[in-house]
Each structure stands twice: as C-alpha cells, then as structure tokens.
Design a protein around this motif. Structure first.
Motif, PDB file in Angstrom:
ATOM      1  N   TYR A 108       0.829  -1.220   0.000  1.00 13.67           N
ATOM      2  CA  TYR A 108       0.000   0.000   0.000  1.00 13.67           C
ATOM      3  C   TYR A 108       0.862   1.269   0.000  1.00 13.67           C
ATOM      4  O   TYR A 108       0.489   2.272  -0.616  1.00 13.67           O
TER       5      TYR A 108
ATOM      6  N   GLY B  58      -3.232  -6.838  -2.890  1.00 13.08           N
ATOM      7  CA  GLY B  58      -3.943  -8.099  -3.126  1.00 13.08           C
ATOM      8  C   GLY B  58      -3.041  -9.241  -3.573  1.00 13.08           C
ATOM      9  O   GLY B  58      -3.435 -10.411  -3.458  1.00 13.08           O
TER      10      GLY B  58
ATOM     11  N   TYR C  27      -5.446  -6.467   5.959  1.00 11.09           N
ATOM     12  CA  TYR C  27      -5.688  -5.448   4.922  1.00 11.09           C
ATOM     13  C   TYR C  27      -6.074  -4.111   5.543  1.00 11.09           C
ATOM     14  O   TYR C  27      -5.615  -3.056   5.098  1.00 11.09           O
TER      15      TYR C  27
HETATM   16  N1  DCM Z   1      -9.048  -7.329   0.506  1.00 12.71           N
HETATM   17  C1  DCM Z   1      -9.537  -7.304   1.829  1.00 12.71           C
HETATM   18  N2  DCM Z   1      -9.910  -6.114   2.389  1.00 12.71           N
HETATM   19  C2  DCM Z   1      -9.839  -4.986   1.666  1.00 12.71           C
HETATM   20  C3  DCM Z   1      -9.361  -5.007   0.344  1.00 12.71           C
HETATM   21  C4  DCM Z   1      -8.968  -6.201  -0.214  1.00 12.71           C
HETATM   22  O1  DCM Z   1      -9.607  -8.342   2.478  1.00 12.71           O
HETATM   23  N3  DCM Z   1     -10.221  -3.833   2.242  1.00 12.71           N
HETATM   24  C5  DCM Z   1      -8.588  -8.635  -0.054  1.00 12.71           C
HETATM   25  C6  DCM Z   1      -9.610  -9.415  -0.829  1.00 12.71           C
HETATM   26  C7  DCM Z   1      -8.744 -10.220  -1.786  1.00 12.71           C
HETATM   27  C8  DCM Z   1      -7.542  -9.314  -2.016  1.00 12.71           C
HETATM   28  O2  DCM Z   1      -7.538  -8.362  -0.965  1.00 12.71           O
HETATM   29  O3  DCM Z   1      -8.246 -11.393  -1.177  1.00 12.71           O
HETATM   30  C9  DCM Z   1      -7.601  -8.602  -3.334  1.00 12.71           C
HETATM   31  O4  DCM Z   1      -8.496  -7.529  -3.204  1.00 12.71           O
HETATM   32  P1  DCM Z   1      -9.374  -7.063  -4.440  1.00 12.71           P
HETATM   33  O5  DCM Z   1     -10.519  -8.008  -4.524  1.00 12.71           O
HETATM   34  O6  DCM Z   1      -9.764  -5.676  -4.065  1.00 12.71           O
HETATM   35  O7  DCM Z   1      -8.462  -7.136  -5.602  1.00 12.71           O
END
Ligand code: DCM
Ligand code: DCM
Ligand code: DCM
Ligand code: ZN
Ligand code: ZN
Length: 271
Positions: free
Chosen positions: A11, A39, A169
């Motif tokens: 990030y 991700g 995350y």
């Molecule tokens: N993800 C998450 N929480 C968030 C953003 C993303 O848990 N706020 C996780 C979901 C997926 C991965 O990150 O495993 C990829 O995210 P995306 O679906 O946004 O590509």
C-alpha cells in the motif's frame, strides 16, 4: 514479513507510484482497484509450502554467513545459494516483468514475486544465516514461546499497531497511510530522499545488495546486539521491543518507497 508487513509495503508503494506505473501494473495484474499490489503481496508465501511452489522457498532470503554482533556483512558470491536467493530472485523476476516475449500471465506472476521479495529483503532476519534467520532461536513473547524470526516477521509490528484484532488489509492500509505521511512531510521527509539514490535497472543485483546490506547491518545493532546466545529464552516484548519497533517501521517505510521507485523504473522501461 508476515501478511501485515507485506500488505503495508504494497500500500505504501501504491501511494508513491506514478500514474502510468499504476495503470501498467493494474493492467498486468487485472485489478483496477487500489488493492492491485496489496492483493498480491502475500501470494508468494501462500505457494511456497505447496508442491508446485517449492522451487521458490529459498527465494525469500539470503543467508549472510557473518558473525553478529562483531561483524555483519552480506556477500552475493558467498551467500546466494546455487538455486537462488532473494537478491537473484529480484533480478530474475524483474527481468521477466520486462520481457515482452513472455505470456502476460508469466509477467504477472513475476510482478507478484517482485512485490513480495522487495518486502522480504528489508526484514533483517531474511538477510542472516544464524539459526536459519532466527527460526531456531526460542524466545518469549508476552510469556508465550515463539521463535525470533516470527517476532521480527509479525509480533513486533502487530504489537505496535495494538494487537492482531484488525484484519491485515485494514491494519496495513492504515499503517501505510501513516508511514506515507511520515515519508512525505514527517520524520522520514529528509532521509527518504536518499533511499532511492543507488537504484539501477541495469544492475538489479547491485541495487538489491545495497538493500540487503542495510537490512543485515540491523542484525548487529538491533537483532543480536549482545550476540545470538544471550537472546535465547529472553522476554522480548519489553525493552527489546521498544528498540526494535522504530527499526521495523523504518524498514517497512523504505521497502514501500523503494518498491514504488522500482516499479516506476520497470514501467518506464516497458513503455
Ligand atoms: N481485501 C480485503 N480487504 C480490503 C481489500 C482487499 O480483504 N479492504 C482482499 C480481498 C482479496 C484481495 O484483498 O483477497 C484482493 O483484493 P481485491 O478483490 O480488491 O483485488
Ligand atoms: N506461512 C504459511 N504456511 C506455513 C508457515 C508460514 O503460509 N506453513 C506464512 C505465515 C507468514 C509467512 O508465511 O505470513 C511468513 O513467511 P516467511 O517465513 O517467508 O517470512
Ligand atoms: N527463512 C529465512 N532464512 C532461512 C530460512 C527461512 O529467512 N535460512 C524464513 C522464511 C520464512 C520463515 O523463515 O519466512 C520460515 O521458514 P520455513 O517455513 O522455511 O522454516
Ligand atoms: Zn520471514
Ligand atoms: Zn516471504
């Protein structure tokens, strides 16, 4: 690093890459959201224990055969194993992202490795041979038994952020926002201008070895300040934690900022 460290590094990089770089990697990784790097940041850890992914298990570290705390130092010829290490892997997978002859899925997979390994090379115990990067050293953490590697990968950062109640995350997104401000206008504003000076896409091994030597120096100053023996069985969640936490913040900030600069060089070179 554990998931929190890798996601935070990703990030931070997302916050610093140029717009063209973001567009290139969002296209390659088929993710148009702000989570396109975070991700994929832990994917390399999710495959290293699988039958298919075993080939990559040594790619996460380089075992510096030094003698902390009296002497720290990494030597590419001496320390990189024949089948590879984190330094050669940064070189190899950077070259694969740049290779327009490869299938897009191969280049995307290479990008996932680059995002992960630029993070790992900034973890001091991923650049140290003693007890397999500290995995063989038993210590205490808030009275539980843990190994020293895990303390540096995860426990210190999780304690710094107030425990592991939040998902990686969410915690990583917040920590990255904080460290991004420190880099832009806070405690790292002056120093960060020097973090990306010795970087060259023409010499990825020299670039990565510069990062590796910085991480490895911390093994002598903060990981084993009194040697590997005296730390065995010690409670590390007190004074040791207080000294280590600022170093881990610095390493995560550096890794994210350098990952952004490295991805910028790659995207510039491709277009
Ligand atoms: N993800 C998450 N929480 C968030 C953003 C993303 O848990 N706020 C996780 C979901 C997926 C991965 O990150 O495993 C990829 O995210 P995306 O679906 O946004 O590509
Ligand atoms: N890990 C895993 N499966 C295991 C052991 C560890 O997925 N059997 C994960 C947990 C940490 C990460 O690997 O998030 C640590 O990776 P490394 O040891 O490369 O730092
Ligand atoms: N590791 C390391 N140096 C080594 C061996 C392992 O930095 N010489 C790291 C890779 C993983 C963690 O330690 O993050 C646990 O590795 P494993 O599951 O292979 O024991
Ligand atoms: Zn680790
Ligand atoms: Zn790893």
């Amino acid at each position: 690093w554990g998931s929190l460290g890798h996601i935070t590094v990703a990030y931070i990089a997302t916050n610093f890459v140029k717009d063209d770089t973001a567009a290139f990697f969002q296209g390659l990784l088929k993710n148009e959201t702000e989570h396109y790097l975070a991700g994929v940041a832990t994917w390399a850890d999710s495959i290293r224990y699988t039958k298919w992914g075993r080939f990559s298990k040594n790619f996460h570290f380089i075992d510096a055969k030094d003698t902390p705390p009296s002497y720290c130092g990494v030597d590419f010829e001496r320390d990189c194993k024949e089948d590879g290490c984190v330094v050669s892997s940064i070189q190899n997978y950077t070259a694969q992202v740049l290779d327009a002859q490869l299938w897009p899925w191969r280049r995307a997979q290479a990008a996932k490795f680059v995002v992960h390994f630029v993070g790992d090379i900034h973890q001091p115990l991923h650049v140290e041979n003693v007890a397999q990067g500290g995995n063989g050293i038993h210590v205490k953490w808030e009275r539980s038994e843990l190994n020293l590697h895990h303390v540096w990968d995860s426990s210190i950062a999780e304690k710094l952020l107030g425990g592991i109640r939040r998902k990686p995350y969410d915690a990583g997104f917040g920590w990255a926002a904080n460290l991004t401000e420190e880099i832009k206008t806070g405690k790292y504003a002056a120093a960060s201008k020097l973090w990306t000076t010795d970087m060259s896409l023409e010499d990825p091994v020299a670039t990565a070895m510069g990062w590796a030597n910085e991480s490895n120096a911390i093994v002598c100053t903060h990981v084993f300040p009194e040697g590997p023996q005296t730390i065995v069985g010690q409670e590390l969640a007190g004074d040791y934690y207080e000294k280590a936490a600022p170093v881990i913040e610095l390493q995560v900030a550096k890794a994210g900022y350098r990952l952004a600069a490295w991805l910028d060089l790659i995207a510039d070179s491709v277009s």
